[in-house]
Design a protein around this motif. Structure first.
Motif, PDB file in Angstrom:
ATOM      1  N   VAL A   1      44.788  36.344  55.675  1.00  0.00           N
ATOM      2  CA  VAL A   1      44.955  36.315  54.218  1.00  0.00           C
ATOM      3  C   VAL A   1      45.848  37.486  53.805  1.00  0.00           C
ATOM      4  N   ILE A   2      47.015  37.187  53.211  1.00  0.00           N
ATOM      5  CA  ILE A   2      47.947  38.277  52.871  1.00  0.00           C
ATOM      6  C   ILE A   2      48.286  38.352  51.379  1.00  0.00           C
ATOM      7  N   SER A   3      47.846  37.354  50.594  1.00  0.00           N
ATOM      8  CA  SER A   3      48.203  37.344  49.172  1.00  0.00           C
ATOM      9  C   SER A   3      47.016  37.734  48.305  1.00  0.00           C
ATOM     10  N   PHE A   4      47.316  38.422  47.220  1.00  0.00           N
ATOM     11  CA  PHE A   4      46.249  38.979  46.391  1.00  0.00           C
ATOM     12  C   PHE A   4      46.561  38.859  44.903  1.00  0.00           C
ATOM     13  N   ARG A   5      45.507  38.570  44.127  1.00  0.00           N
ATOM     14  CA  ARG A   5      45.590  38.710  42.661  1.00  0.00           C
ATOM     15  C   ARG A   5      44.341  39.415  42.163  1.00  0.00           C
TER      16      ARG A   5
ATOM     17  N   HIS B   1      41.030  37.180  45.535  1.00  0.00           N
ATOM     18  CA  HIS B   1      40.893  37.566  44.122  1.00  0.00           C
ATOM     19  C   HIS B   1      39.859  38.691  44.055  1.00  0.00           C
ATOM     20  N   SER B   2      39.977  39.626  45.016  1.00  0.00           N
ATOM     21  CA  SER B   2      39.038  40.727  45.211  1.00  0.00           C
ATOM     22  C   SER B   2      37.653  40.197  45.608  1.00  0.00           C
ATOM     23  N   PHE B   3      36.661  41.059  45.657  1.00  0.00           N
ATOM     24  CA  PHE B   3      35.330  40.544  46.026  1.00  0.00           C
ATOM     25  C   PHE B   3      34.533  40.175  44.783  1.00  0.00           C
ATOM     26  N   SER B   4      34.423  41.131  43.879  1.00  0.00           N
ATOM     27  CA  SER B   4      33.602  40.901  42.686  1.00  0.00           C
ATOM     28  C   SER B   4      34.497  40.747  41.460  1.00  0.00           C
TER      29      SER B   4
ATOM     30  N   PHE C   1      40.607  33.418  45.799  1.00  0.00           N
ATOM     31  CA  PHE C   1      39.143  33.304  45.685  1.00  0.00           C
ATOM     32  C   PHE C   1      38.509  34.682  45.591  1.00  0.00           C
ATOM     33  N   THR C   2      37.493  34.820  44.746  1.00  0.00           N
ATOM     34  CA  THR C   2      36.705  36.045  44.865  1.00  0.00           C
ATOM     35  C   THR C   2      35.886  35.893  46.158  1.00  0.00           C
ATOM     36  N   GLY C   3      35.673  37.022  46.832  1.00  0.00           N
ATOM     37  CA  GLY C   3      34.840  36.988  48.025  1.00  0.00           C
ATOM     38  C   GLY C   3      33.444  36.471  47.668  1.00  0.00           C
TER      39      GLY C   3
END
Ligand SMILES: [Zn+2]
Length: 308
Positions: free
Chosen positions: A114-118, A77-80, A52-54
């Protein structure tokens, strides 16, 4: 030998129809696209990872809770998702801000670590691995090894790094996310076969996706590479009843017709309810062949990529 299918979902306010970020689209994603997507997973009895984006999480926190309630992994999914906030253009301190802010919002809503990122549009810089580690992420899935993207997406030139990146999941080099190293961060590359193996290709060129899935399945047979697919709940909404004007980015008229108009037309192909049967076919292919569908987090712990 266990084979894995790691299905991933990017959740944001991008309108494919209007080719822009819109809060109204985010609302539709929450109310229409997401329930349709979650029902497909329910039907097949599988779990996946949602990034999710923040921004959308803050705007509609219930969309995060909806996904968490069905037992899927919550990732960032980063913030912006704005082009000017791309991780390939932001300096280190600003990247850190994006990553930390998104993590804080998502952890606050979900009460989970939350440990996963794209990364949005898969944009990364040399500093991104360090910024991810410092923000407490353990898994990244933003490298599309052996995917060739030069003209197809933003930051195309930097994505040449993808051609040399390892294909199998790896511990990244802290100073270069595209290389193997011994940092605490694990990269689980997106599947690709020159063409991106993602839902956009699936909707626009289903025949190519059909070939890709056979290739990836046979590859996984000899090197156990997990299949990592990427889809977006905004593809399960249809905004085509709303008027749009297609933005002209090209300088000359011919390029405008060929690139801007054609791109806009193609990108909107098989959106909404038409996307569902295509997606089900994709899942069914691997399910029939005995793949284990899992979240990124669970996959990394089970296979020892991350110490439990
Ligand atoms: Zn995205």
């Amino acid at each position: 030998m266990e084979r894995y299918a790691l299905w991933t979902n990017d959740v944001e306010t991008t309108s494919i129809w209007f080719n822009t970020l819109r809060d109204e689209t985010g609302l539709k994603v929450w109310k229409e696209g997401m329930p349709a997507l979650l029902d497909i997973y329910e039907q097949f009895g599988i779990k996946s990872t949602f990034f999710f984006t923040g921004y959308i999480a803050k705007l509609y926190p219930d969309i995060v809770k909806m996904v968490q309630g069905r037992g899927h992994e919550i990732g960032s999914h980063s913030f912006s998702h704005r082009k000017e906030d791309g991780l390939d253009v932001l300096p280190y301190a600003k990247q850190l801000q994006q990553l930390q802010q998104s993590k804080a919002v998502l952890e606050d809503i979900s009460g989970e670590k939350v440990i996963s990122f794209r990364s949005p549009a898969l944009r990364l810089s040399k500093d991104t691995a360090r910024a991810l580690i410092e923000s407490g992420y353990r898994i990244d899935s933003s490298v599309a090894s052996q995917r060739f993207d030069l003209f197809l997406s933003f930051g195309g030139r930097k994505k040449l790094n993808w051609l040399r990146a390892p294909r199998l999941p790896y511990r990244v080099d802290e100073n270069n996310i595209f290389r193997r190293g011994n940092s605490p961060l694990v990269e689980v590359p997106l599947s690709a076969t020159l063409f991106p193996y993602v839902s956009t290709t699936m909707r626009i060129f289903p025949t190519i996706t059909g070939l890709q899935r056979r290739l990836l399945h046979s590859e996984s047979g000899w090197n156990q590479k997990p299949i990592v697919f990427d889809i977006h709940p905004n593809e399960f909404i249809d905004e085509s009843s709303e008027q749009r004007t297609i933005e002209r980015r090209s300088k000359n008229l011919l390029a405008y017709y060929l690139k801007d108009l054609l791109r806009a037309k193609l990108k909107a192909k098989n959106l909404g309810p038409k996307a569902a049967p295509l997606y089900k076919q994709e899942i069914a292919y691997y399910q029939l062949r005995g793949y284990t569908f899992d979240t990124l987090k669970s996959y990394c712990f089970k296979t020892g990529l991350l110490p439990s």
